[in-house]
Design an enzyme around this catalytic site. Structure first.
Site, PDB file in Angstrom:
ATOM      1  N   ASP A 232       0.919  -1.194  -0.061  1.00 18.66           N
ATOM      2  CA  ASP A 232      -0.080  -0.033  -0.125  1.00 18.66           C
ATOM      3  C   ASP A 232       1.070   1.137  -0.050  1.00 18.66           C
ATOM      4  O   ASP A 232       1.630   1.640   1.047  1.00 18.66           O
ATOM      5  CB  ASP A 232      -0.781  -0.234   1.235  1.00 18.66           C
ATOM      6  CG  ASP A 232      -1.774   1.241   0.907  1.00 18.66           C
ATOM      7  OD1 ASP A 232      -1.692   1.845   0.237  1.00 18.66           O
ATOM      8  OD2 ASP A 232      -2.804   1.151   2.042  1.00 18.66           O
ATOM      9  N   HIS A 370      23.844  42.168  28.992  1.00 17.14           N
ATOM     10  CA  HIS A 370      22.736  41.297  29.411  1.00 17.14           C
ATOM     11  C   HIS A 370      23.253  40.053  29.221  1.00 17.14           C
ATOM     12  O   HIS A 370      24.624  39.743  29.099  1.00 17.14           O
ATOM     13  CB  HIS A 370      21.419  41.449  28.274  1.00 17.14           C
ATOM     14  CG  HIS A 370      22.145  41.265  26.727  1.00 17.14           C
ATOM     15  ND1 HIS A 370      22.757  42.107  26.157  1.00 17.14           N
ATOM     16  CD2 HIS A 370      21.840  39.998  26.293  1.00 17.14           C
ATOM     17  CE1 HIS A 370      22.902  41.362  24.809  1.00 17.14           C
ATOM     18  NE2 HIS A 370      22.431  40.139  25.050  1.00 17.14           N
ATOM     19  N   LYS A 558      23.155   3.259  66.879  1.00 19.14           N
ATOM     20  CA  LYS A 558      23.481   3.653  65.533  1.00 19.14           C
ATOM     21  C   LYS A 558      22.155   3.538  64.769  1.00 19.14           C
ATOM     22  O   LYS A 558      21.275   2.450  64.894  1.00 19.14           O
ATOM     23  CB  LYS A 558      24.381   2.379  64.767  1.00 19.14           C
ATOM     24  CG  LYS A 558      24.928   2.749  63.433  1.00 19.14           C
ATOM     25  CD  LYS A 558      25.840   1.607  63.206  1.00 19.14           C
ATOM     26  CE  LYS A 558      26.407   2.042  61.568  1.00 19.14           C
ATOM     27  NZ  LYS A 558      25.339   2.006  60.583  1.00 19.14           N
TER      28      LYS A 558
END
Length: 851
Positions: A232, A370, A558
């Site tokens: 196709d 800038h 601990k």
């Protein structure tokens, strides 16, 4: 069925989903929730093949049925009920106009899945920058088997098509369609119209039919298809669509249009793939179709740079100016753009691209000073000019002016643009590196930047750029520093003096820390001193433990959690892990810590824990809190696993360095400094009074991990592993890096075991495997986490019987296991997984091997 609704957030968009348990594929029990989960997970891989293409949907509101023939319908127009944030494209048909959704982000995919749009179909062209249909960027062939023809015979025809396309200079990639046949894609350069592309495809199909009349047909007549493979070619027509790669199919099983390799297509066992198989393949191998997307994107990149080129004369400016029509900017590495997960290793000389998409911030002294803020996205540097510099205070957003896209090679540019040229003036790199993308929409971008050592950012920073209306007919943008990084950025700006932003200090103070925590859950935290790091301990042996004298040594329990320094300043608090990571936003409950500290400023050392059902710390429960950044997720995890902070040392008080004091004096100071109070999840555990043996017995009775012994005279040595502090675990918990995994025979998305290594004699050594201690969900989550680290070779030498079916990863993640000791070869005996250690890095294991 009762309609059960909930709202989820995807990519910053809120989507209402319902009936997640509804079965859409009865043969496999696949639910709507599974479909939504698939599309969410596959989004980063699927979106590049759908982006900017109008999507036609094929919907099965009641599922595909027991036989795969459930009722469905096609939908083209977006409809009236669509969220307003879904991007659309407009197509004028003969007698009407349709507005098609554009599947450009994960949120749109999830929204479509909620509508039971199992299949998504798109054309071979995209909308251009002006919103008009463009020329096709790919050629497609649909190889459909007629009656009596198998998938294997479709594959044989695919090879014939491939050879012809290759002779035309068009490499192609196959896709098993998820239905019956095979799709074949080839990239186009965009210079041909859809009619021209369709004509080429038609001639190719007819040529193959003439050479193989008994096997191939290119005719649209269905009566001629039995016993043949139908090529196709018509789906190249501008009005036709093809099911999108990675789309589900409305078949009896949840199969997917899955890109494949040519080697797979040659296999006699070739078959269509279901969605779980596809997710596993992508995690392991990436996207076979990515090459096609890259070729198409190269032409789009060239087009996006047309405005950039129009403003510059390559003969006069030292800036990089790629010529029009160049296949790709020389500075751009395919497969490594923002949002892409393919693993191209085209690293540049600096190696900066290995960590993800890149950014650069350039200080530009043109007519006015800038800063230029540039982020890699879709093969170019998307750019904004910041007239007032990079913001350092979340209360002060800065203007961000969108400018033209720049080529990737511009990220290396430093120099002087000559007078008279566009942007004339001096340009220097202020910082550069990589970034993690959190959100990229037309109106908002959120990124976390990781710059260079010594760069202007001063460390990882999180920024949001957002559109804030229009000015003079042009979009107006702002840039915002996310508040969790504000103070650190302010400190970096003060040190470098180049940002021109105001400091992050506050003149007004609230009445109390607890009131402030409730009223301001995301405050500006104090600036942690990087020199204040946790002191580390050495692992002691049982024989040493028995000999410790309580006159010389103090004993503490601990605790089973993660180490953290708390930086308290007035009514604010910041938390840092032992590796320097910022934990402040992850544990908002500790914003109230200043309420229990008798002083304006202090730096405390302690352990973050989560209590289990037996009243003892549960490391597995604490795992729920790891790696979260989204505020809603943090709050949810906070409810499920509330944390506490156990304070056991002090490094400074009101600016005075206490580290030179002996441990005994620091403990006395700590007793006066910290006063626990109801409502604040903090405690000051006592030093155990008694012998080492008594301390061990108490630890066992309390279901704790072991005992810490600290010399009474010891000073606090930041960042140093000292024998003045010793840990004696009563359960043998050890850390190791993960270097690989072995597949599970019963769970294709999980694993059978993780392969581990630890550091010995200057190299990683195999330390065994761990296959227990994981839930099924954790196994799958870990597989996803390991996928980006996959590597061809193991980091350590592994026995042949283990390595035969192993997958290797780079040794970058540290985990913890409990075992019954080691074998003579150094492997763990009967290891059980305890969880990840995000507070530790492989380098920590190198400097403190086995302890």
């Amino acid at each position: 069925m009762a309609r059960r609704e909930q709202t989820v957030e995807v990519g910053g968009r809120r989507i209402r989903v319902s009936n997640l348990e509804k079965v859409l594929y009865p043969s496999t029990g696949t639910t709507k929730g599974d479909v939504i989960g698939y599309y969410s997970a596959i989004a980063p891989t699927m979106l590049p093949h759908c982006r900017d293409r109008p999507a036609t949907r094929k919907r099965w509101p009641d599922g595909v049925g027991d036989d795969g023939r459930g009722d469905f319908f096609f939908q083209k127009d977006i409809g009236d009920s669509a969220p307003d944030w879904v991007r659309t494209g407009r197509i004028q048909h003969k007698d009407h106009v349709n507005h098609y959704p554009l599947v450009d982000d994960e949120a749109t995919l999830v929204w479509l899945a909620q509508l039971a749009a199992l299949e998504i179909h798109v054309p071979q062209w995209r909308f251009d920058a002006s919103g008009e249909p463009g020329n096709p960027d790919r050629l497609v062939f649909d190889l459909d088997p007629g009656e009596g023809v198998t998938l294997r015979e479709c594959a044989q025809v695919a090879f014939l098509v491939r050879d012809i396309l290759r002779d035309m200079g068009l490499p192609s990639i196959p896709v098993t369609s998820g239905s019956k046949g095979i799709h074949l894609y080839a990239a186009l350069d965009g210079s041909q119209t859809s009619d021209q592309a369709s004509a080429v495809a038609r001639e190719l199909a007819r040529s193959l039919e003439a050479d193989h009349p008994d096997d191939i047909t290119s005719s649209m007549k269905r009566a001629l298809r039995p016993g043949h493979v139908f090529i196709d070619w018509s789906q190249n027509n501008a009005s036709k669509t093809t099911v999108a790669p990675y789309s589900l199919r409305g078949r009896i099983a949840p199969t997917v249009a899955a890109p494949r390799s040519w080697r797979e297509l040659a296999s006699p066992h070739l078959q269509q793939l279901e969605f779980r198989e596809v997710l596993q393949r992508v995690a392991k191998r990436g996207d076979p179709l990515a090459e096609l997307t890259e070729l198409s994107a190269a032409h789009a990149v060239s087009d996006r740079l047309s405005l950039y080129r129009s403003k510059r004369d390559a003969a006069r400016t030292p800036e990089p100016v790629p010529p029009a029509g160049a296949p790709r900017d020389a500075g751009s590495a395919p497969g490594n753009r923002a949002g892409s997960r393919s693993g191209n290793a085209d690293a540049d000389a600096e190696g900066e691209r290995r960590g993800g998409p890149v950014f650069v911030i350039q200080r530009h002294e043109a007519r006015r000073l800038h800063f230029d803020f540039r982020l890699e996205h879709d093969g170019v540097l998307v750019s904004w000019a910041l007239p007032k510099g990079v913001p350092t205070d979340p209360a002060l957003n800065h203007l961000a002016v969108p400018t033209e896209d720049h080529p990737m090679s511009y990220r290396h540019f430093e120099g002087v643009i000559p007078k008279g040229e566009y942007g004339a003036g001096n340009v220097e790199i202020w910082d550069a590196g990589t970034y993690e993308l959190e959100k990229w929409r037309d109106d908002e971008v959120i990124v976390r930047l990781t710059g260079r050592p010594g760069g202007g950012l001063g460390g990882p920073r999180r920024y949001a750029l957002f559109r804030a209306g229009e000015a003079d007919g042009k979009p107006r943008w702002m840039i915002h520093l996310m508040s969790d990084d504000a103070a650190a950025a302010a400190r970096a700006g003060a040190l470098r003096g180049g940002e021109r932003g105001r400091g992050a200090g506050r003149a007004n103070r609230r009445p109390s820390a607890r009131d402030r925590a409730a009223a301001d859950p995301d405050p500006v935290a104090p600036v942690p001193d990087p020199d204040l790091r946790p002191m580390l301990s050495e692992r002691g042996s049982p024989a040493e433990f028995e000999r410790l004298d309580e006159q010389e040594w103090a004993f503490e329990m601990k605790w089973d959690g993660i180490r953290a320094l708390a930086f308290v300043d007035g009514e604010r608090c910041a938390l840092r892990s032992r590796s320097g990571g910022d934990l402040t936003a992850a544990y908002p409950e500790f914003a109230a810590l200043p309420a229990v500290v008798n002083g304006d400023r202090a730096v405390l050392d302690g352990e973050i824990i989560a209590f289990g059902t037996n009243g003892a710390p549960s490391f597995s429960r604490l795992q729920r809190r790891f790696g979260l950044t989204d505020r809603a997720e943090v709050e949810r995890a906070r409810r499920e696993a509330p944390a506490s902070y156990l304070v056991f040392d002090v490094l400074s008080v009101n600016g005075r360095d206490c580290r030179t004091l002996p441990y005994r004096q620091r403990r006395e100071l700590l007793d006066a400094l910290v006063e626990p109070m109801p409502g604040v999840p903090a405690a000051l555990p006592e030093v155990f009074a008694g012998s080492a043996r008594d301390a061990a017995a108490a630890s066992l009775r309390l279901h704790l991990e072991g005992v810490m012994a600290k010399r009474w005279t010891s000073r606090y040595r930041s960042g140093v592993r000292s024998s003045d502090w010793r840990k004696f675990p009563l359960i043998l918990a050890e850390e190791a890096v993960v270097i690989g995994w072995r597949d599970s025979p019963s769970d294709s998305q999980g694993f059978a075991s993780l392969l581990l290594a630890d550091w010995q004699d200057g190299a990683w050594r195999y330390a065994g495997r761990v296959g227990t201690g994981f839930s099924s969900a954790e196994r799958r989550t870990i597989r996803i986490r390991l996928a980006p680290l996959e590597h061809a070779e193991p980091a350590a030498e592994v026995p042949a019987e283990i390595s035969r079916d192993a997958h290797w990863v780079r040794p970058e993640l540290v985990g913890e296991v409990v075992s019954k000791g080691r074998t003579a070869g150094g492997s763990f005996r009967q290891a059980v997984w305890r969880g990840w250690r995000p507070d530790k890095r492989p380098a920590d294991l190198m400097t403190g091997a086995r302890g």
